[in-house]
Write a protein that holds these residues in place. Structure first.
Motif, short mmCIF file in Angstrom:
data_model
loop_
_atom_site.label_atom_id
_atom_site.label_comp_id
_atom_site.label_asym_id
_atom_site.label_seq_id
_atom_site.Cartn_x
_atom_site.Cartn_y
_atom_site.Cartn_z
N LEU A 63 -7.55 18.01 0.81
CA LEU A 63 -8.87 17.38 0.83
C LEU A 63 -9.97 18.37 1.18
O LEU A 63 -11.12 18.20 0.76
CB LEU A 63 -8.87 16.22 1.83
N PRO A 68 -11.93 15.86 -3.44
CA PRO A 68 -12.80 14.72 -3.80
C PRO A 68 -13.66 15.00 -5.04
O PRO A 68 -13.90 14.08 -5.84
CB PRO A 68 -13.65 14.52 -2.54
N ARG A 69 -14.12 16.23 -5.21
CA ARG A 69 -14.92 16.55 -6.39
C ARG A 69 -14.07 16.42 -7.65
O ARG A 69 -14.51 15.86 -8.66
CB ARG A 69 -15.48 17.97 -6.29
#
Length: 276
Positions: A63, A68-69
């Motif tokens: 993470l 997340p991107r």
């Protein structure tokens, strides 16, 4: 009704089912338990044993490395592709089924021909077109060809479902003064909703796991999607196998959640049309 005896039971079929269940579950179990191990002492532990000191450090490591991107990029590509594909394919299927012109038949045969074109054979022309229209290294460069290759099969499936809709329903709406757009929205879409959800899930899984288009048509890390991110993690984390498998688990969770929420509609779409 008399209870089934042992002689009436399908023992070979049951054993084959258990064997298939083991083939499916053992790799999943290995991926999950390995993602919870520490990198230190990984090669000394039993691969299938439960870790004595499970840890979430591998997930935190993934993470922290822009996961997340990459997840957001994959979601944008998948949602954009599915929405455009379903919208265009539903209109095309309606035209193919309801129109009696020769052009409609030619259009349907063109979609059938599209099923025979392999994706790998067109990658060079697609790359040339994407670079010429200045879309290289953008998410749109992945969405557009993904839509093009998803439309033929989607149109064929939706057209087969539309042919099962009674003609009297269309005629009754025409008598009431409804136009094509009203018929498409108020009649066709509700009746073929199981088929729409089925092709949406199928197309979404295909795009979510797609690797060739992101590999050829994108370059920067800002436009990286999850399959490319998993490929990059193998080099970034070197021999940190637990971290790589943690990334695999995280990339699978959105699709798994979508399937759990929509499995009832998916099964209905797969079985609709039988027994009519």
């Amino acid at each position: 009704m008399a209870p089934k005896t042992l002689r009436d039971s399908n023992i070979p079929g049951g054993l084959a089912g258990l064997a298939w269940l083991a083939i499916v579950l053992v790799p999943v179990y290995y991926i999950v338990v390995t993602s919870l191990r520490e990198q230190r002492g990984f090669y000394d532990a039993n691969p299938l044993s439960v870790p004595t000191h499970p840890t979430l450090n591998n997930y935190m490591l993934v993470l922290r490395n822009d996961f997340p991107r990459y997840l957001g990029n994959s979601a944008m590509v998948t949602i954009g592709t599915v929405v455009i594909t379903v919208a265009v394919s539903l209109m095309a299927a309606y035209f193919v089924v309801r129109s009696r012109t020769r052009f409609a038949g030619f259009t349907y045969r063109a979609f059938l021909l599209g099923l025979a074109i392999p994706l790998q054979a067109t990658i060079i022309p697609i790359y040339y077109l994407i670079t010429r229209i200045h879309l290289y290294d953008t998410l749109l460069a992945v969405i557009l060809p993904s839509v093009a290759f998803a439309i033929p099969l989607t149109v064929v499936i939706l057209a087969n479902f539309l042919r099962d809709v009674p003609n009297e329903l269309f005629e009754s709406m025409r008598v009431d003064g409804a136009g094509h757009w009203r018929i498409l929205w108020s009649l066709v879409l509700p009746l073929v909703r199981p088929a729409v959800l089925t092709v949406a899930v199928y197309d979404g899984l295909t795009v979510w796991n797609g690797f060739l288009f992101p590999l050829i048509l994108t370059q920067s890390s800002n436009q990286r999607v999850l399959p490319m991110a998993l490929w990059a993690f193998q080099g970034q984390f070197r021999v940190n196998i637990p971290a790589v498998l943690a990334a695999v688990v995280l990339s699978t969770l959105p699709v798994l959640a979508l399937y759990i929420l929509g499995r009832r509609y998916l099964v209905a779409g797969l079985t609709a049309g039988f027994g009519r």
